[in-house]
Design an enzyme around this catalytic site. Structure first.
Site, PDB file in Angstrom:
ATOM      1  N   LEU A  10      29.955 -61.979 -88.265  1.00 26.21           N
ATOM      2  CA  LEU A  10      29.851 -63.000 -87.216  1.00 26.21           C
ATOM      3  C   LEU A  10      28.379 -63.374 -87.118  1.00 26.21           C
ATOM      4  CD1 LEU A  10      32.131 -61.809 -84.229  1.00 26.21           C
ATOM      5  CD2 LEU A  10      32.668 -63.469 -86.014  1.00 26.21           C
ATOM      6  N   ASP A  11      28.087 -64.661 -87.195  1.00 24.95           N
ATOM      7  CA  ASP A  11      26.702 -65.101 -87.045  1.00 24.95           C
ATOM      8  C   ASP A  11      26.164 -64.672 -85.679  1.00 24.95           C
ATOM      9  OD1 ASP A  11      26.775 -66.350 -89.502  1.00 24.95           O
ATOM     10  OD2 ASP A  11      27.341 -68.295 -88.668  1.00 24.95           O
ATOM     11  N   ARG A  12      24.843 -64.608 -85.584  1.00 21.68           N
ATOM     12  CA  ARG A  12      24.202 -64.171 -84.337  1.00 21.68           C
ATOM     13  C   ARG A  12      24.720 -64.941 -83.126  1.00 21.68           C
ATOM     14  NH1 ARG A  12      19.536 -66.377 -81.858  1.00 21.68           N
ATOM     15  NH2 ARG A  12      18.688 -65.001 -80.259  1.00 21.68           N
ATOM     16  N   ASN A  13      24.867 -66.265 -83.252  1.00 24.63           N
ATOM     17  CA  ASN A  13      25.266 -67.077 -82.095  1.00 24.63           C
ATOM     18  C   ASN A  13      26.774 -67.236 -81.948  1.00 24.63           C
ATOM     19  OD1 ASN A  13      22.594 -67.331 -81.553  1.00 24.63           O
ATOM     20  ND2 ASN A  13      22.415 -69.486 -82.112  1.00 24.63           N
ATOM     21  N   THR A  14      27.543 -66.686 -82.871  1.00 23.01           N
ATOM     22  CA  THR A  14      29.003 -66.719 -82.751  1.00 23.01           C
ATOM     23  C   THR A  14      29.454 -65.565 -81.869  1.00 23.01           C
ATOM     24  OG1 THR A  14      29.225 -67.676 -84.964  1.00 23.01           O
ATOM     25  CG2 THR A  14      31.178 -66.653 -84.018  1.00 23.01           C
TER      26      THR A  14
END
Length: 290
Positions: free
Chosen positions: A135-139
């Site tokens: 999961l991306d940092r901002n997801t």
């Protein structure tokens, strides 16, 4: 020193096979894990006795794997995150947005790994940290973590995930995006749709729920898990995610890309029970809808 002990009964059809055949073919134990365990005195047991992987088994025998402890070697930090499920094999969490999964330069004390290390420490538990997808940092949203190597290898690429996103413009109906993704030339971070020697095939299934003339609510399922896949595919379609200024989206309504892992489903690697969890939209995405 042993950690988790896994017990595998030998089914009738596997009578007369070897320990290695039963563990690899019936229970999905990886070659790498078997290689590590066969050199440990208590690594592989048959009916309580140490055996080699070439030993022949009988129906009704019990094979035990004594997994070594694999503590998280990351500095523990008390950070907020929600535990959705936890047992001896798995940890499922609801990851907040703006939290990286692993420590990175500039974020060496605010990652999910730091938070999980503290969580284990508080419970007096020695377990591993094996995120089963990215999961991306901002997801935001659901992330499943294996606590040991068997859980991680058994579940690799077998978790069904559904994402909820908000994209710019109006989409209707449903569809599938089949477009290869490659690293954008000159960038270490950006991806783009295109063919080439570094391209990887990527497939995204989507269903649209128009909200207004400005944006659309999407339910998304991935066949592949490429870096930034959802963001790149919808930007390529001319419908970047809200807040995703890296790929052409506007931050007028939300301060990060509007992407949330809202549902996961899989078969438990040890108990074989079906597992499923859902996560409601976080406050920032819900506020856009309201």
């Amino acid at each position: 020193m042993a950690g988790r002990i896994l017990r595998f009964p030998v089914p009738e059809p596997w009578h007369g096979k070897t320990v290695k055949q039963v563990l690899q073919e019936a229970y999905g134990v990886s070659h790498t894990l078997l290689s590590r365990l066969k050199w440990r005195g208590d690594g592989i047991l048959q009916n309580g006795e140490r055996v080699f992987v070439t030993a022949v088994v009988r129906a009704g025998d019990e094979i035990c794997l004594c997994l070594p402890e694999s503590p998280v070697e990351i500095f523990p930090v008390p950070l907020p995150f929600a535990v959705v499920w936890e047992d001896e094999d798995l940890l499922a969490v609801n990851k907040p947005s703006f939290m990286p999964v692993y420590p990175t330069p500039g974020h060496d004390r605010d990652s999910l790994a730091n938070a999980v290390a503290f969580h284990y420490q508080q419970q007096g538990e020695t377990a591993g940290f094996h995120p089963l997808y990215r999961l991306d940092r901002n997801t935001s949203g659901l992330l499943v973590v294996g606590k040991h190597a068997y859980a991680a290898s058994r579940l690799a690429f077998s978790i069904e995930k559904e994402y909820t996103a908000l994209c710019e413009g109006v989409l209707t109906g449903e569809g599938t995006i089949r477009a290869p993704i490659r690293r954008k030339e000159g960038s270490r971070i950006l991806r783009e749709v295109g063919d080439g020697p570094t391209s990887q095939q990527a497939v995204t299934h989507w269903q649209a729920f128009p909200v207004c003339s400005a944006f659309t609510l999407l339910k998304i399922r991935l066949e592949t898990g490429r870096t930034h896949q959802i963001r790149v595919h919808f930007s390529h379609m001319g419908h970047p995610l809200l807040g995703d200024d890296l790929y052409g989206g506007s931050r007028e309504r939300i301060g990060r890309h509007a992407l949330h892992c809202s549902r996961v489903r899989f078969i438990h690697p040890v108990t074989s029970h079906p597992m499923q969890w859902e996560s409601p939209l976080p406050e920032d995405m819900q506020a856009v809808l309201e």
